[in-house]
Design a protein around this motif. Structure first.
Motif, PDB file in Angstrom:
ATOM      1  N   SER B 136       0.821  -1.190  -0.043  1.00 33.99           N
ATOM      2  CA  SER B 136       0.090   0.178  -0.055  1.00 33.99           C
ATOM      3  C   SER B 136       0.989   1.322  -0.052  1.00 33.99           C
ATOM      4  O   SER B 136       0.365   2.239  -0.415  1.00 33.99           O
ATOM      5  N   ARG B 139       3.681   3.647  -4.686  1.00 34.09           N
ATOM      6  CA  ARG B 139       2.788   4.465  -5.505  1.00 34.09           C
ATOM      7  C   ARG B 139       2.153   3.899  -6.679  1.00 34.09           C
ATOM      8  O   ARG B 139       1.287   3.988  -7.008  1.00 34.09           O
ATOM      9  N   ALA B 140       2.669   2.978  -7.200  1.00 30.74           N
ATOM     10  CA  ALA B 140       2.322   2.314  -8.459  1.00 30.74           C
ATOM     11  C   ALA B 140       1.108   1.518  -7.909  1.00 30.74           C
ATOM     12  O   ALA B 140       0.345   1.035  -8.971  1.00 30.74           O
ATOM     13  N   PHE B 141       0.980   0.962  -6.738  1.00 33.23           N
ATOM     14  CA  PHE B 141      -0.289   0.399  -6.364  1.00 33.23           C
ATOM     15  C   PHE B 141      -1.543   0.959  -6.042  1.00 33.23           C
ATOM     16  O   PHE B 141      -2.482   0.501  -5.262  1.00 33.23           O
ATOM     17  N   TRP B 142      -1.244   2.550  -6.063  1.00 34.60           N
ATOM     18  CA  TRP B 142      -2.220   3.003  -5.539  1.00 34.60           C
ATOM     19  C   TRP B 142      -3.528   3.370  -6.756  1.00 34.60           C
ATOM     20  O   TRP B 142      -3.441   4.394  -7.278  1.00 34.60           O
ATOM     21  N   ARG B 143      -4.215   2.169  -6.847  1.00 38.56           N
ATOM     22  CA  ARG B 143      -5.510   2.258  -7.567  1.00 38.56           C
ATOM     23  C   ARG B 143      -6.587   1.471  -7.037  1.00 38.56           C
ATOM     24  O   ARG B 143      -6.088   0.761  -6.079  1.00 38.56           O
ATOM     25  N   PRO B 144      -7.890   1.496  -7.756  1.00 40.16           N
ATOM     26  CA  PRO B 144      -8.909   0.742  -7.122  1.00 40.16           C
ATOM     27  C   PRO B 144      -8.598  -0.671  -6.568  1.00 40.16           C
ATOM     28  O   PRO B 144      -9.061  -1.011  -5.623  1.00 40.16           O
ATOM     29  N   GLY B 145      -7.930  -1.333  -7.551  1.00 37.56           N
ATOM     30  CA  GLY B 145      -7.522  -2.813  -7.098  1.00 37.56           C
ATOM     31  C   GLY B 145      -6.848  -3.090  -5.651  1.00 37.56           C
ATOM     32  O   GLY B 145      -7.037  -4.066  -5.061  1.00 37.56           O
ATOM     33  N   LEU B 146      -6.399  -1.973  -5.095  1.00 35.47           N
ATOM     34  CA  LEU B 146      -5.632  -2.015  -3.935  1.00 35.47           C
ATOM     35  C   LEU B 146      -6.929  -2.316  -2.776  1.00 35.47           C
ATOM     36  O   LEU B 146      -6.727  -3.250  -1.904  1.00 35.47           O
TER      37      LEU B 146
END
Lengths: 247, 386
Positions: B136, B139-146
């Motif tokens: 979390s 930054r690359a994972f900051w999207r709705p899928g998280l």
């Protein structure tokens, strides 16, 4: 009072605690009219223009903008703010957003426009204020003159019917004043209704349909630029013009 | 620096243009370094910084003496004379730390009274949790899928910790303990307290007197009471107000107490950020016709929260460590489990080692948060430095 006034102030009064900021101000502005408001500092000219989109609330009298009376009714205020664009002395761009995002934010959230559509319109306005190449920069990376032109473009993106300018060139370095005034002059030429608080008398002479002179919270006199500059009626006006035109 | 005499005004203007670059030659620092230093650089540095005045020389000597007296015994105890494995007898003969107690007791410290054979479950749950926290932060994972991933991981953690399905035996949550309790309490408390604190901070500035009074009252009450009493109230007094037959889990009550307490402190940090935003930002948003919530969400908070990253993370770290106070309402957090580990008569003399170990675990998490906040601050301020 004109029949087809788009902005109408009737006996508007305002106090800051015991300080009487506006005294029975009455003013009527027709559609497409350009009004320059001038006067010494503390004369209430900024307060008056800020009452027109209710950044300040007046306490007595009436203000009617495009047929809607300004009251505590939030819905009415929001309706008017959509029609009235404002440009501030200190630009007040949003520093955490890019230039393009500054322009598109309100149309997207307030007008519900599609992002692609408004981005195209925003780029068109950026071209008109002659800084399309700065679209993806942040406000902090621009000069004062550029920032103020972005602020004008931001207001225009909401497709306002009226533009309010609150001392738009007062915070600028002298060499940047012209680039902002040029954009404003161009805008005036397109028939926008403009109310402009400014000390730029050259601009007033060239662009204004009428000039309003305020002192101590009252309108002292108003008239066409020719009358105002050549033949001022009151002593107070003559004194002000003497001070401001000396330089 | 020689400068040609300008021959005409254009040349003069050009040389004037260049002036700033000439003026930007760094001024010579005064004192020793202004002279061309002779000899070895570290010696010169020491002379200039540590022995430049009699007072500094005295202080330097004093500090060296203190270090000489404290560091070698510490290294001896921690490392050189330490016993790393073996029985408690081996420890009794050694002069250093007895790290074998960690080898023997680490499962108790980490997982408390969770059934011994099932401890792979909290281990896995903690692993998943920490991994998700790490992910979390990127930054690359900051999207709705998280959010979806979080939902799945939380369900997975619940299944692992409680069991009762998929052939896992049921473990009631009063048997949970150690690291899972500390991690879950602190992370959930932080995650819940943060949005709550934003609402409290906004409410404190509200123009509606009822909301404002409530928020001020809540914040001042929570800040004026020690966390221990808040936890006591949440766990002892709160159930008295519930209708007959309704019970709220002990863990949940402690979480609620911790959340409300943290939210009150965070709210003040957030308020600091709100007050730092120039009035013109509010006015520009108003003038564009944005509603209160649009203005708050799109203009004010993104700027305000950036400013207060340091105090907010400070509060997060504080909250993480404060979870160790839940021991007073009978929950087994990491530190409580560590204390229990020292009660074994065979290992009783070696409590210091256990506390050093527990301290290191706390430090590891807190230091990670601190480093992360520094990175976040740089990210947030990359473009907007005014």
């Amino acid at each position: 009072m004109t029949e087809n006034a788009i902005i109408e102030l009737r006996k508007v009064g305002k106090w800051y605690n015991s300080y009487h900021a506006l005294r029975d101000v009455s003013l009527s502005i027709g559609k497409g009219e350009k009004v320059v408001v001038c006067g010494p500092s503390g004369s209430g000219k900024s307060t008056m223009i800020r009452c027109i989109n209710r950044l300040e609330a007046h306490q007595t009298g009436h203000i009617v903008v495009d047929g809607i009376e300004l009251t505590d009714d939030v819905k009415a205020v929001e309706k008017i703010r959509r029609k009235v664009g404002m440009v501030f002395q200190n630009f007040n761009l949003f520093p955490h957003l890019t230039v393009l995002q500054n322009l598109t934010l309100a149309p997207i959230w307030v007008r519900g426009m599609a992002k692609s559509e408004i981005e195209e319109i925003a780029m068109m306005y950026l071209k008109r204020v002659r800084i399309p190449d700065q679209a993806h920069k942040f406000p902090g990376q621009l000069s004062g003159g550029q920032q103020q032109r972005v602020a004008i473009a931001r207001a225009l993106c909401m497709r306002p019917e009226i533009m309010l300018f609150d001392e738009p060139t007062s915070a600028l370095d002298p060499e940047m004043v012209k680039e902002v005034l040029d954009v404003m002059t161009e805008l005036a030429g397109e028939g926008m209704t403009m109310v402009c608080v400014t000390h730029e008398m050259g601009f007033a002479r060239q662009v204004a349909d009428s000039i309003v002179f305020m002192a101590e919270g009252s309108i002292i006199e108003s008239g066409s630029p020719a009358e105002f500059f050549e033949n001022p009626k009151s002593e107070r006006t003559r004194q002000f013009l003497g001070q401001i035109l000396e330089h | 620096m020689s400068k040609e005499v300008p021959t005409n005004t254009t040349a003069w203007a050009a040389s004037y243009e260049e002036e700033p670059s000439q003026a930007s030659v760094p001024p010579q620092p005064n004192g020793v370094t202004a002279l061309k230093p002779l000899g070895w650089a570290p010696v010169n540095w020491a002379k200039a910084n540590l022995f430049d005045t009699p007072l500094n020389t005295g202080l330097t000597v004093l500090c060296l003496a203190i270090l000489w007296l404290t560091v070698p015994p510490m290294v001896n105890w921690l490392l050189l004379n330490a016993v790393w494995s073996g029985s408690s007898e081996a420890c009794r003969e050694a002069a250093g730390a007895c790290w074998s107690i960690i080898a023997v007791k680490h499962r108790l410290i980490f997982f408390g009274t969770y059934p011994y054979e099932e401890q792979w479950r909290p281990f896995l749950a903690c692993g998943l949790f920490v991994a998700m926290l790490g992910v979390s932060g990127v930054r690359a994972f900051w999207r709705p899928g998280l959010a979806v991933a979080w939902a799945l991981v939380l369900v997975g953690m619940g299944v692992l910790m409680w069991g009762g399905i998929l052939g896992l035996t049921y473990v009631a949550n009063d048997r949970w303990g150690g690291l899972p309790i500390t991690l879950m309490l602190s992370v959930f408390a932080i995650a819940l307290a943060f949005p709550l604190s934003i609402l409290l901070a906004l409410g404190r500035q509200s123009s509606l007197p009822a909301i404002r009074t409530f928020c001020i009252g809540f914040i001042e009450l929570m800040r004026g009471v020690p966390l221990v009493s808040v936890l006591f109230m949440a766990s002892v007094m709160f159930p008295l107000f519930l209708p007959e037959g309704v019970t709220v889990d002990k863990l949940l009550r402690a979480l609620a107490g911790l959340t409300l307490f943290t939210a009150a402190y965070l709210a003040e940090a957030v308020r600091g950020g709100l007050q730092a935003i120039p009035k013109g930002q509010y006015e520009a948003a108003d003038a564009l016709g944005l509603s209160y919530w649009q203005k708050t969400r799109l203009i004010i908070l993104p700027q305000a929260l950036r400013i207060v990253i340091p105090p907010i993370v400070n509060q997060f770290i504080s909250c993480f460590k404060d979870t160790s106070l839940v021991t007073i309402v009978g929950l087994y957090d990491l530190l409580t489990a560590a204390t229990v580990a020292t009660t074994d008569p065979e290992w009783r003399p070696y409590f210091a080692e256990v506390y050093v170990f527990a301290g290191m675990i706390f430090w590891l998490f807190c230091f990670s948060m601190s480093r992360y906040s520094q990175w976040l601050e740089r990210l947030a301020n990359r473009y907007t430095r005014r």
